[in-house]
Design a protein around this motif. Structure first.
Motif, PDB file in Angstrom:
ATOM      1  N   ASP A 140       0.858  -1.193   0.000  1.00 48.54           N
ATOM      2  CA  ASP A 140       0.000   0.000   0.000  1.00 48.54           C
ATOM      3  C   ASP A 140       0.887   1.232   0.000  1.00 48.54           C
ATOM      4  N   PHE A 141       0.383   2.304  -0.638  1.00 49.15           N
ATOM      5  CA  PHE A 141       1.138   3.558  -0.715  1.00 49.15           C
ATOM      6  C   PHE A 141       0.429   4.674   0.038  1.00 49.15           C
ATOM      7  N   SER A 142       1.240   5.600   0.543  1.00 50.28           N
ATOM      8  CA  SER A 142       0.710   6.794   1.191  1.00 50.28           C
ATOM      9  C   SER A 142       1.533   7.993   0.743  1.00 50.28           C
ATOM     10  N   ASP A 143       0.842   9.129   0.528  1.00 55.35           N
ATOM     11  CA  ASP A 143       1.543  10.367   0.155  1.00 55.35           C
ATOM     12  C   ASP A 143       2.131  11.070   1.381  1.00 55.35           C
ATOM     13  N   THR A 144       1.725  10.600   2.574  1.00 50.51           N
ATOM     14  CA  THR A 144       2.227  11.209   3.809  1.00 50.51           C
ATOM     15  C   THR A 144       3.588  10.622   4.159  1.00 50.51           C
ATOM     16  N   LEU A 145       4.613  11.458   4.137  1.00 49.46           N
ATOM     17  CA  LEU A 145       5.969  10.991   4.422  1.00 49.46           C
ATOM     18  C   LEU A 145       6.308  11.172   5.898  1.00 49.46           C
ATOM     19  N   LYS A 146       7.139  10.272   6.425  1.00 49.21           N
ATOM     20  CA  LYS A 146       7.590  10.358   7.820  1.00 49.21           C
ATOM     21  C   LYS A 146       9.023  10.858   7.927  1.00 49.21           C
ATOM     22  N   GLY A 147       9.672  11.022   6.769  1.00 50.72           N
ATOM     23  CA  GLY A 147      11.028  11.570   6.772  1.00 50.72           C
ATOM     24  C   GLY A 147      12.083  10.623   7.304  1.00 50.72           C
ATOM     25  N   PHE A 148      11.979   9.332   6.944  1.00 55.82           N
ATOM     26  CA  PHE A 148      12.997   8.365   7.364  1.00 55.82           C
ATOM     27  C   PHE A 148      14.357   8.772   6.798  1.00 55.82           C
ATOM     28  N   THR A 149      15.404   8.599   7.590  1.00 57.43           N
ATOM     29  CA  THR A 149      16.747   8.978   7.127  1.00 57.43           C
ATOM     30  C   THR A 149      17.697   7.792   7.018  1.00 57.43           C
ATOM     31  N   GLY A 150      17.281   6.632   7.456  1.00 60.82           N
ATOM     32  CA  GLY A 150      18.109   5.424   7.365  1.00 60.82           C
ATOM     33  C   GLY A 150      17.205   4.207   7.356  1.00 60.82           C
ATOM     34  N   PHE A 151      17.770   3.057   7.716  1.00 62.37           N
ATOM     35  CA  PHE A 151      16.949   1.846   7.787  1.00 62.37           C
ATOM     36  C   PHE A 151      17.206   1.158   9.121  1.00 62.37           C
ATOM     37  N   GLU A 152      16.133   0.737   9.784  1.00 57.88           N
ATOM     38  CA  GLU A 152      16.245   0.104  11.098  1.00 57.88           C
ATOM     39  C   GLU A 152      15.481  -1.213  11.140  1.00 57.88           C
TER      40      GLU A 152
END
Length: 745
Positions: free
Chosen positions: A75-87
């Motif tokens: 599923d896709f969302s236009d709302t971004l959370k601003g992830f800067t890496g991968f955890e």
């Protein structure tokens, strides 16, 4: 830029799936997280939509070999959370679970290489593992699959292992059972009295074996009794275990060793050496291993844990490796229990301090038409579900009595238990009940109905009735041979109608009689009994199943033949004439028993099906067959003309191997003729073969092909056992049909 929410279901925990995703994310330069959930794994990633779609498409193509992806939701969302890496985030538990659990997996090539490398810090460490191998099902306490919910919770990682665990470039990245000699489980050796012997435990065990002693070895899912394959060692093990004739399994160091004692085809080698490592029943070479197996096959497996490889060392090629249990009780899996109950049997104990959470016997199979043909589906396969199209209810199926198993269903998944054993005592019943509760908890299944066999005296029937009453849910009873037919249908994803050729020893019929040589026509919802065999008298009832000379007397008398030479024949004849304690049975297994006794192959059995097994072993190569005659309704195969000719052949000195083969050829002809007649009556062309008598490989290598030549589509088992262990699957699908019918009404 968009945010993708990806949910993946299947075997995606305990197989290196999160590390794999981490590496794949790095290749696509995406940002976000992954975490285990009670339903599988969940990812949130941010990047360009096209890249995210390519990434998602790559997952099933590049996934670890032990992973099995059942469903991916994107599923896709236009709302971004601003992830800067991968955890990799901490696991979460949800109200609804839909996680699949990996079976235990044999040691991988990389770990085996390290095990033998003197420069490696895990050199000769018997618990070496990584994300691609090692214990899974047998160490899990609960989900989600994290170290804290396994037997490894008792062993905190040392700094070196912890560093590997968090290093994405390492093979042990997020491997839950990761450990080393500094922080992991340890082996130790006890003498016959349970006293610890100081020194290298594995070397002490190896010395014991080479001296001709018997030791108990703690493996993945329980204890084995091990000794050398020499005649005198095998004889001593038989004496101590009170196992006079039943075959032992053998563990060989490699496939080359197997070839010295058995014929090994390419298909058999593929399954023998695969990562599941079942015991494979192989045709043994002439004059080999008579001390191990009295019949034409021997069960062979390869080492599947690092401990096993260390036990063989450089100078042991073969070991008898048989389940450590007392007669008719489950395999032992606790250290204290083994030391206490194996006193007088084992000379020593090679044990360790990693707890086994779930006991799980070795799987056992033949290889038929390139696939596993199970006699026992257990370690390496359980708890992976059988996916059955149209299975949509939550049902507990309680199985039969012999070779007990149970099934729990949820959506398209049917979770069949590991081998439980025969439900004949409280120890086995207790294990059965415990495993049902364990499966219900692991897979979050609250049954809406319970199904069992029709036999009123089975422990599984009593348990089912008690639980249905306690939970206030419906109890459904399914006829034994109908359940066999439905099991093979479900195994092959058939909906019916089918002709079911169901041959076994004993099953409670709808008329209260003993059935077992049946030709049924029907589907999940019901069946008609089109054909069977002439009933066979069982003088003394259940006693005749072991003292099969009694069955021979009954068959000979029914065929108008003399019974001299059989023990107590005159008394048995009087019982037959008076009809005293001589119940009738249409069981195909009883026909095998009587024939084996008449041919002088065996008159008293020390284990179930021994007469049939030895009759198959005696069969030679011939096209010879005997008369096939039918009568009545249901159409009955009249075995008396066949028995008369077999009797006269033996009297006139015809080789027993030719008579035995002629008997089997006649059964093949009779089964084929019944199917032809059923097709003429019902217009059905699909034939399913199920029941314990179809563990006869002489028949299974011939009957399916002959039926196909007659224009039938023929199906046999590939995913569950053909014997009573597979019945619970059929019960479940038949019960679902009953529930659906009730809803419609």
């Amino acid at each position: 830029m968009v945010r993708a929410i990806i949910k993946i279901e299947g075997i995606v925990q305990g197989v290196g799936f999160r590390p794999f995703i981490h590496k794949l994310v790095s290749q696509y330069r995406l940002c976000g997280y992954i975490k285990n959930t009670s339903s599988g794994v969940e990812l949130e990633l941010e990047g360009e939509e096209e890249e995210l779609r390519k990434f998602t498409d790559d997952i099933p193509r590049k996934a670890p070999r032990l992973a099995l992806i059942e469903n991916i939701r994107l599923d896709f969302s236009d709302t971004l959370k601003g992830f800067t890496g991968f955890e990799i985030l901490k696991s979460t538990t949800e109200r609804f679970r839909n996680t699949l659990i990996s079976p235990d997996i044999c040691i991988c090539d990389d770990c085996l290489r390290e095990l033998k490398d003197k420069k490696d810090r895990r050199y000769k460490y018997p618990f070496i593992n990584c994300t691609n191998c090692g214990p899974r099902f047998t160490i899990i306490k609960d989900l989600p699959y994290d170290r804290a919910k396994t037997s490894m919770s008792d062993f905190p990682m040392c700094p070196d292992c912890d560093r590997e665990y968090h290093d994405i470039s390492d093979r042990r990245y997020h491997a839950q059972p990761d450990c080393c000699p500094d922080c992991g489980p340890q082996v130790f050796f006890l003498d016959a009295e349970g006293e610890k012997i100081q020194g290298d435990a594995i070397e002490i065990a190896r010395d014991y074996l080479k001296q001709g002693r018997i030791i108990a070895v703690k493996g993945l899912g329980g204890m084995h009794l091990a000794c050398m394959c020499r005649n005198e060692d095998a004889a001593e093990l038989r004496k101590r275990k009170q196992r006079d004739e039943k075959p032992f399994a053998v563990m060989c160091r490699d496939a080359e060793t197997v070839r010295k004692i058995c014929h090994l085809s390419e298909d058999e080698e593929k399954i023998l050496t695969g990562f599941r490592r079942p015991i494979v029943l192989l045709e043994k070479k002439e004059n080999e291993l008579s001390c191990i197996s009295e019949n034409g096959y021997v069960g062979v497996m390869l080492p599947y844990t690092p401990l096993h490889y260390l036990l063989f060392g450089e100078d042991i090629d073969m070991l008898i490796m048989t389940s450590a249990n007392l007669s008719d009780t489950p395999i032992m899996y606790k250290n204290e229990e083994a030391v206490e109950k194996l006193k007088g049997i084992a000379d020593g104990f090679l044990l360790h301090n990693r707890d086994i959470q779930t006991r799980c016997d070795d799987s056992l199979c033949w290889v038929l038409e390139g696939k596993e043909y199970f006699a026992r589906r257990s370690r390496g396969y359980v708890p992976y579900p059988v996916k059955v199209q149209g299975s949509n209810s939550r049902i507990l199926a309680c199985g039969a009595e012999q070779k007990a198993s149970f099934c729990l269903s949820k959506e398209d998944y049917v979770f069949q238990s590991q081998h439980i054993g025969d439900l004949k005592n409280m120890e086995t019943l207790q294990n059965y009940e415990q495993q049902i509760e364990h499966f219900k908890r692991l897979f979050d299944i609250a049954p809406e109905a319970i199904v069992c066999d029709m036999h009123p005296d089975y422990m599984s029937t009593a348990y089912a009735a008690e639980q249905a009453d306690k939970l206030g849910i419906p109890l459904i009873q399914i006829q034994h041979h109908h359940a066999h037919m439905c099991s093979c249908m479900a195994d092959n994803n058939l909906s019916g109608p089918v002709i079911g050729l169901i041959w076994d020893g004993t099953g409670y019929g709808t008329d209260g009689k003993i059935w077992g040589g049946e030709c049924l026509v029907g589907d999940y919802a019901g069946f008609s009994r089109f054909g069977s065999i002439r009933e066979i008298a069982l003088p003394g009832g259940d006693r005749a199943i072991k003292d099969i000379g009694r069955i021979a007397v009954g068959m000979l008398k029914d065929a108008g033949l003399p019974t001299e030479g059989f023990e107590n024949n005159e008394i048995i004849e009087k019982m037959l004439e008076a009809g005293f304690n001589c119940p009738g049975s249409s069981g195909m297994g009883r026909l095998f028993d009587g024939a084996a006794a008449i041919l002088g192959i065996k008159t008293k059995c020390s284990y179930e099906g021994q007469g049939a097994v030895l009759l198959e072993a005696a069969a030679g190569e011939t096209e010879k067959s005997y008369p096939v005659e039918f009568y009545g309704e249901p159409v009955r195969f009249d075995w008396r003309p066949m028995i008369r000719e077999m009797f006269y052949d033996r009297k006139h000195g015809v080789d027993v191997s030719l008579i035995a083969a002629g008997f089997l050829n006649t059964l093949i002809k009779a089964g084929t003729e019944l199917c032809v007649r059923a097709r003429e009556t019902y217009g059905v062309e699909n034939v399913v073969l199920s029941g314990g008598s179809f563990q006869n490989m002489y028949i299974m290598k011939r009957l399916p092909e002959i039926l196909r030549q007659k224009g039938f589509k023929v199906y046999h088992h590939t995913r569950v056992s053909t014997n009573d262990e597979g019945i619970s699957l059929g019960q479940l699908l038949a019960a679902q049909a009953v529930l659906e019918k009730r809803k419609m009404n």
